[in-house]
Design an enzyme around this catalytic site. Structure first.
Site, PDB file in Angstrom:
ATOM      1  N   GLN A  78       1.034   6.592  -6.945  1.00  0.00           N
ATOM      2  CA  GLN A  78      -0.188   7.254  -6.473  1.00  0.00           C
ATOM      3  C   GLN A  78       0.016   8.762  -6.568  1.00  0.00           C
ATOM      4  OE1 GLN A  78      -1.013   7.614  -2.231  1.00  0.00           O
ATOM      5  NE2 GLN A  78      -3.049   6.728  -2.537  1.00  0.00           N
TER       6      GLN A  78
ATOM      7  N   ARG B  44       1.227  -1.301   6.975  1.00  0.00           N
ATOM      8  CA  ARG B  44       2.170  -1.411   8.101  1.00  0.00           C
ATOM      9  C   ARG B  44       2.866  -2.766   8.183  1.00  0.00           C
ATOM     10  NH1 ARG B  44      -2.074   0.615  12.255  1.00  0.00           N
ATOM     11  NH2 ARG B  44      -3.272  -0.556  10.712  1.00  0.00           N
TER      12      ARG B  44
ATOM     13  N   SER C  38       0.840  -1.205   0.000  1.00  0.00           N
ATOM     14  CA  SER C  38       0.000   0.000   0.000  1.00  0.00           C
ATOM     15  C   SER C  38       0.872   1.251   0.000  1.00  0.00           C
ATOM     16  CB  SER C  38      -0.860  -0.038   1.270  1.00  0.00           C
ATOM     17  OG  SER C  38      -1.975   0.798   1.134  1.00  0.00           O
ATOM     18  N   PRO C  39       0.404   2.335  -0.621  1.00  0.00           N
ATOM     19  CA  PRO C  39       1.214   3.556  -0.598  1.00  0.00           C
ATOM     20  C   PRO C  39       1.449   4.043   0.831  1.00  0.00           C
ATOM     21  CG  PRO C  39      -0.899   3.909  -1.744  1.00  0.00           C
ATOM     22  CD  PRO C  39      -0.816   2.465  -1.400  1.00  0.00           C
TER      23      PRO C  39
ATOM     24  N   TYR D 158      -7.276  14.983   1.659  1.00  0.00           N
ATOM     25  CA  TYR D 158      -6.415  15.784   0.793  1.00  0.00           C
ATOM     26  C   TYR D 158      -7.292  16.514  -0.237  1.00  0.00           C
ATOM     27  CZ  TYR D 158      -2.759  13.233   3.203  1.00  0.00           C
ATOM     28  OH  TYR D 158      -1.965  12.721   4.181  1.00  0.00           O
TER      29      TYR D 158
HETATM   30  C1  LIG Z   1       3.592   5.489   7.415  1.00  0.00           C
HETATM   31  C2  LIG Z   1       2.344   5.490   6.593  1.00  0.00           C
HETATM   32  C3  LIG Z   1       2.228   6.321   5.505  1.00  0.00           C
HETATM   33  C4  LIG Z   1       1.082   6.304   4.713  1.00  0.00           C
HETATM   34  N1  LIG Z   1       1.029   7.062   3.582  1.00  0.00           N
HETATM   35  C5  LIG Z   1      -0.007   6.916   2.717  1.00  0.00           C
HETATM   36  C6  LIG Z   1       0.019   7.512   1.438  1.00  0.00           C
HETATM   37  O1  LIG Z   1       0.986   8.124   1.032  1.00  0.00           O
HETATM   38  N2  LIG Z   1      -1.070   7.362   0.654  1.00  0.00           N
HETATM   39  C7  LIG Z   1      -2.160   6.648   1.052  1.00  0.00           C
HETATM   40  O2  LIG Z   1      -3.140   6.559   0.317  1.00  0.00           O
HETATM   41  N3  LIG Z   1      -2.181   6.047   2.240  1.00  0.00           N
HETATM   42  C8  LIG Z   1      -1.128   6.139   3.075  1.00  0.00           C
HETATM   43  N4  LIG Z   1      -1.128   5.447   4.253  1.00  0.00           N
HETATM   44  C9  LIG Z   1      -2.251   4.554   4.572  1.00  0.00           C
HETATM   45  C10 LIG Z   1      -1.927   3.125   4.149  1.00  0.00           C
HETATM   46  O3  LIG Z   1      -1.773   3.024   2.747  1.00  0.00           O
HETATM   47  C11 LIG Z   1      -3.030   2.164   4.605  1.00  0.00           C
HETATM   48  O4  LIG Z   1      -4.240   2.551   3.997  1.00  0.00           O
HETATM   49  C12 LIG Z   1      -3.211   2.151   6.116  1.00  0.00           C
HETATM   50  O5  LIG Z   1      -1.964   2.139   6.780  1.00  0.00           O
HETATM   51  C13 LIG Z   1      -4.023   0.941   6.579  1.00  0.00           C
HETATM   52  O6  LIG Z   1      -3.397  -0.257   6.197  1.00  0.00           O
HETATM   53  P1  LIG Z   1      -2.581  -1.200   7.243  1.00  0.00           P
HETATM   54  O7  LIG Z   1      -3.538  -1.544   8.343  1.00  0.00           O
HETATM   55  O8  LIG Z   1      -2.164  -2.389   6.425  1.00  0.00           O
HETATM   56  O9  LIG Z   1      -1.428  -0.414   7.753  1.00  0.00           O
HETATM   57  C14 LIG Z   1       0.013   5.472   5.068  1.00  0.00           C
HETATM   58  C15 LIG Z   1       0.123   4.658   6.186  1.00  0.00           C
HETATM   59  C16 LIG Z   1       1.269   4.628   6.934  1.00  0.00           C
HETATM   60  C17 LIG Z   1       1.371   3.683   8.104  1.00  0.00           C
END
Ligand SMILES: Cc1cc2nc3c(=O)[nH]c(=O)nc-3n(C[C@H](O)[C@H](O)[C@H](O)COP(=O)(O)O)c2cc1C
Ligand SMILES: Cc1cc2nc3c(=O)[nH]c(=O)nc-3n(C[C@H](O)[C@H](O)[C@H](O)COP(=O)(O)OP(=O)(O)OC[C@H]3O[C@@H](n4cnc5c(N)ncnc54)[C@H](O)[C@@H]3O)c2cc1C
Length: 771
Positions: free
Chosen positions: A502, A725, A424-425, A583
């Site tokens: 993205q 994460r 994921s981004p 955003y």
């Molecule tokens: C450090 C960090 C940076 C993130 N940056 C972005 C981002 O640039 N663009 C985005 O759409 N989501 C961003 N997210 C959200 C993640 O893509 C994801 O949707 C969110 O962490 C939930 O997924 P997880 O439970 O697997 O961590 C970010 C999350 C984390 C932890």
């Protein structure tokens, strides 16, 4: 103690007999308004595990109940002219009447006083009682009397159901789905004695209304159901035992939660038990189980704390504390299952093929996962995996071990992903001037070798002013485009992953510090001016953005288009437009952040107008054979914000504009948000959008193991799983998770091959030690 139970259903009777059994000197009475052998209902089901608890509580009644049980392991689905069956589900069914008669006899044997045909008006009719059990069912009069103390919260659910019997034996727990001209009806069918089955017919409110079922009396309702389910009934008759009810016998289920379970009425302690305290939908068949578990727990608390008058209050408090947790867990699972049956007509029945529909139904409560299904019925599950893999276009399907769903390919336009896992981004805040540097190459290169089939870099900003922080990546100049080319080449050269970019604009959440210096906090110096849909700041200390004018819109749209061109030239395989998390484009979609009164604010169509304009302009220059996804915040998690139903509307609009997938995230739009976190907490949004919006989806959020991803993909709740994460903790998340479930079919980087055997045998050793 003097104990009176108001209500002689399973809760009242069982508690009465347990207390008398444990302390024969208690004076226990159960007061019931019905005659001894006069009760509503047909069969009830519960699980093998429930029988064990009853065996421990009172072996005598448990033995009699066990004798009377009908046991079966299979679930059968009748759907679109086909019958499918899976085993290993372990249910027991017994007639409600039979169960109550056994409990009544056991009460008499132990010296519990049973008073029938007495309608209790108030608990004050028993002034000498030390303890009064309000076990008077869902419409509890006693609970209503002390509403202020018990604080009941009752939600009436939309579906309609009728509880009937059938003079036919079904040898599996049978679910029968039939379509009429106005929609779907489902029957939940299970046997409970030598000749009779329970036959509950359920339908959505709109189908109920369209057929005008509310105007039908019992006989006409039965005739209607017999016609709908004629094939399955095969000449058998449906029966009612609610002849005493007048008018419509179609009910709505009411979900009940109480703020407190006990109350002192000035003389006696009054405590709620069973349906009077809480309800769980019949979709997981556990109302009787909850009632019996309540009785067992309260009796156990008296054993633990003492069977004396003076400690009644203490025992009741302990009972409530313990039972609340278990009840909440079951209500949660029952809610998932109930909701599945509420949306099945519009979401799954016309969309999913019978095989996948069955899988979706079996996992409806989300307590049964993919690996759990394997334990129950490995043959059926492997058959399903084989079917799924073939559908997904997997090239080699080893007949001994088909690939798990998360390791099957997925195709969007000209791009075929090797599996369903994407990185994921995630913003890393480590760039200077928006340029990719050694950190990004090391970070994303490692993940490109980790088994995920699509590796997204972080949100990449379309202009210097579009950045969240000074450390964000950008794609507004040629130097940045060169960096992207290097990154894409690296991702392609080290394995099979595709490269995702993205594109986004931070809007009112821009000009902030990097995460470790205070996420969302405004920059002390070097801030740039902010723009947003409306001039509303994010935090009290944030900079107030300027509401975008048309000229700003044109400029930003052109920035997105220029960045899209650069991404295409750099060889990026997959482009995502960031319309989530508060955003810039998200600020147009949410009514919380869009207060515009022009054609860009107000209705869904207006709020989506600008994000769609940007999307369409990007799509026009993005190569036709490469996919585009759109990330949405599917829930603002606060009053007045977008809900999943709004997200569905936007998803359809983006699909029409050429989006191939919707990436279903949520929140971060308003600081007032109150998200309900939990395992797979955003997956329901992906599920709704995929199956009601007819567009592929990406599930994201708290998906942390292979079992989660397999369950999501196999049930058709999403097409891809984005893992964020866990990928920070483990770049090779996919390789490791695949190894943990013994699916060793992904290639490891050849340089790492010598680690693989050791890793897999260590896992095998740990697994056998745990056994
Ligand atoms: C450090 C960090 C940076 C993130 N940056 C972005 C981002 O640039 N663009 C985005 O759409 N989501 C961003 N997210 C959200 C993640 O893509 C994801 O949707 C969110 O962490 C939930 O997924 P997880 O439970 O697997 O961590 C970010 C999350 C984390 C932890
Ligand atoms: C369609 C349907 C299917 C179901 N299927 C299942 C299933 O498969 N498995 C399962 O476990 N559960 C099932 N249930 C739920 C189950 O019936 C209840 O959860 C369970 O009976 C609760 O037990 P109880 O003792 O708390 O209440 P009840 O069984 O409702 O008993 C309350 C008793 O109190 C009496 N009473 C009420 N008011 C008074 C008064 N003022 N004075 C005297 N007596 C009074 C009533 O006559 C009744 O006998 C189903 C329910 C429905 C509606």
């Amino acid at each position: 103690m003097r104990i009176v139970s108001i209500g002689g259903g399973p809760a009242g009777l069982y508690f009465g007999l347990l207390m008398k059994l444990r302390h024969p000197e208690h004076a226990v009475a159960v007061v019931e308004r019905n005659k001894p052998y006069d009760t509503f209902g047909w069969g009830v089901v519960f699980s093998d595990a429930m029988m064990e608890a009853m065996q421990a509580a009172d072996p005598a009644s448990a033995a009699e109940i066990a004798d009377a049980f009908n046991h079966w392991d299979d679930i059968e689905l009748i759907f679109k002219g086909r019958r499918q069956r899976a085993t290993g589900h372990g249910f027991i069914g017994i007639g409600r009447k039979h169960l109550l008669n056994i409990l009544q006899r056991r009460c008499e044997e132990l010296g519990v006083e049973l008073v029938f045909e007495r309608e209790v008006e108030s608990d004050l009719e028993f002034p000498d009682a030390d303890l009064i059990i309000a076990a008077d069912g869902i419409n509890s009069r006693i609970r209503a009397r002390y509403e202020d103390a018990f604080k009941p919260d009752m939600i009436v659910r939309p579906n309609r159901y009728i509880w009937l019997g059938a003079n036919k034996l079904f040898d599996a727990f049978t679910f029968d789905f039939q379509r009429t001209e106005h929609g779907w009806f489902q029957a939940h069918v299970y046997k409970f004695d030598q000749s009779t089955s329970t036959f509950i017919v359920e339908t959505a409110e709109e189908t109920f209304e369209a057929h005008r079922l509310g105007a039908l009396d019992q006989d006409a309702s039965i005739a209607f159901c017999e016609k709908v389910f004629a094939d399955t009934l095969d000449g058998a008759k449906l029966m009612t035992n609610a002849r005493h009810l007048r008018g419509s016998v179609w009910l709505n289920f009411s979900r009940l939660v109480c703020g407190a379970w006990s109350h002192f009425n000035g003389r006696s302690h009054v405590v709620l038990m069973g349906d009077a305290a809480h309800t769980a939908h019949f979709a997981i068949g556990s109302g009787t189980k909850l009632a019996l578990d309540d009785a067992i727990e309260l009796a156990n608390q008296f054993d633990r704390i003492g069977h004396g008058r003076e400690t009644v209050g203490e025992a009741l408090a302990a009972y409530e504390e313990v039972r609340r947790v278990d009840v909440a867990r079951i209500q949660n699972a029952a809610r998932n299952a109930m909701e599945w049956f509420e949306v099945v007509g519009r979401r799954y029945a016309d969309t999913l093929e019978p095989e996948q529909f069955f899988y979706s139904m079996l996992t409806r409560s989300q307590r049964i996962s993919h690996e759990n299904l394997r334990l129950r019925d490995p043959v059926w599950l492997e058959g399903y995996e084989r079917w799924f893999a073939r559908r997904a276009g997997a090239s080699e399907i080893d007949n001994n071990r088909p690939p798990p769903p998360m390791l099957t390919p997925f195709r969007a336009r000209g791009v075929t992903l090797r599996n369903r896992i994407m990185v994921s981004p995630m913003a890393m805040y480590s760039a200077e001037d928006g340029l990719i540097n050694d950190f990004h190459l090391a970070h994303l290169g490692a993940r490109a070798m980790g088994g995920a089939s699509l590796v997204f870099a972080e949100m990449t900003c379309v202009s210097p002013d579009a950045r969240i922080t000074p450390g964000c990546l950008g794609l507004w100049n040629d130097a940045q485009a060169l960096g992207w080319k290097r990154l894409v080449d690296l991702i392609h050269s080290v394995g099979f992953a595709k490269a995702g970019c993205q594109l986004g604009h931070a809007g009112r959440k821009g000009a902030t510090r990097v995460a470790w210096e205070g996420a969302d906090q405004p920059l002390d110096e070097g801030a740039w001016p902010l723009i947003s849909a409306s001039a509303l700041r994010y935090l009290p200390q944030s900079q107030t953005p300027r509401a975008m004018m048309r000229a700003d819109m044109t400029q930003v749209r052109d920035d997105f288009v220029a960045a899209t061109r650069r991404a295409a030239e750099a060889g990026v395989d997959w482009l995502e437009l960031h319309c989530a998390h508060g955003y810039l484009l998200s600020s147009f979609l949410s009514p919380l952040t869009n207060r515009r009164e022009d054609e860009y604010g107000g209705t869904h169509e207006n709020r989506a107008r600008y994000p769609l304009e940007v999307f369409a302009a990007m799509r026009a220059v993005w190569p036709k054979d490469r996919p585009m996804s759109v990330r949405l915040s599917c829930h603002d998690w606060t009053q007045g914000g977008n809900t999943p139903d709004d997200a569905l509307i936007f998803a359809r609009m983006f699909r029409e504009a050429g989006a191939d997938l919707i990436d279903c995230s949520s929140g971060q739009v308003s600081k007032e948000e109150r998200p309900v976190y939990g395992r797979l907490f955003q997956t329901p949004f992906a599920d709704q959008i995929r199956n009601e919006g007819a567009v592929a989806t990406i599930a994201v959020g708290a998906i942390s193991e292979a079992d989660h991803a397999n369950s999501i993909v196999a049930a058709g709740r999403a097409d891809l799983c984005a893992i964020a994460r866990p990928h920070l903790a483990d770049p090779a998340w996919t390789l490791h998770e695949a190894a943990k479930i013994g699916a060793n079919i992904l290639p490891w980087p050849k340089q790492y091959a010598s680690a693989r055997g050791q890793y897999e045998s260590n896992l095998a050793r740990a697994a056998s030690a745990a056994r």
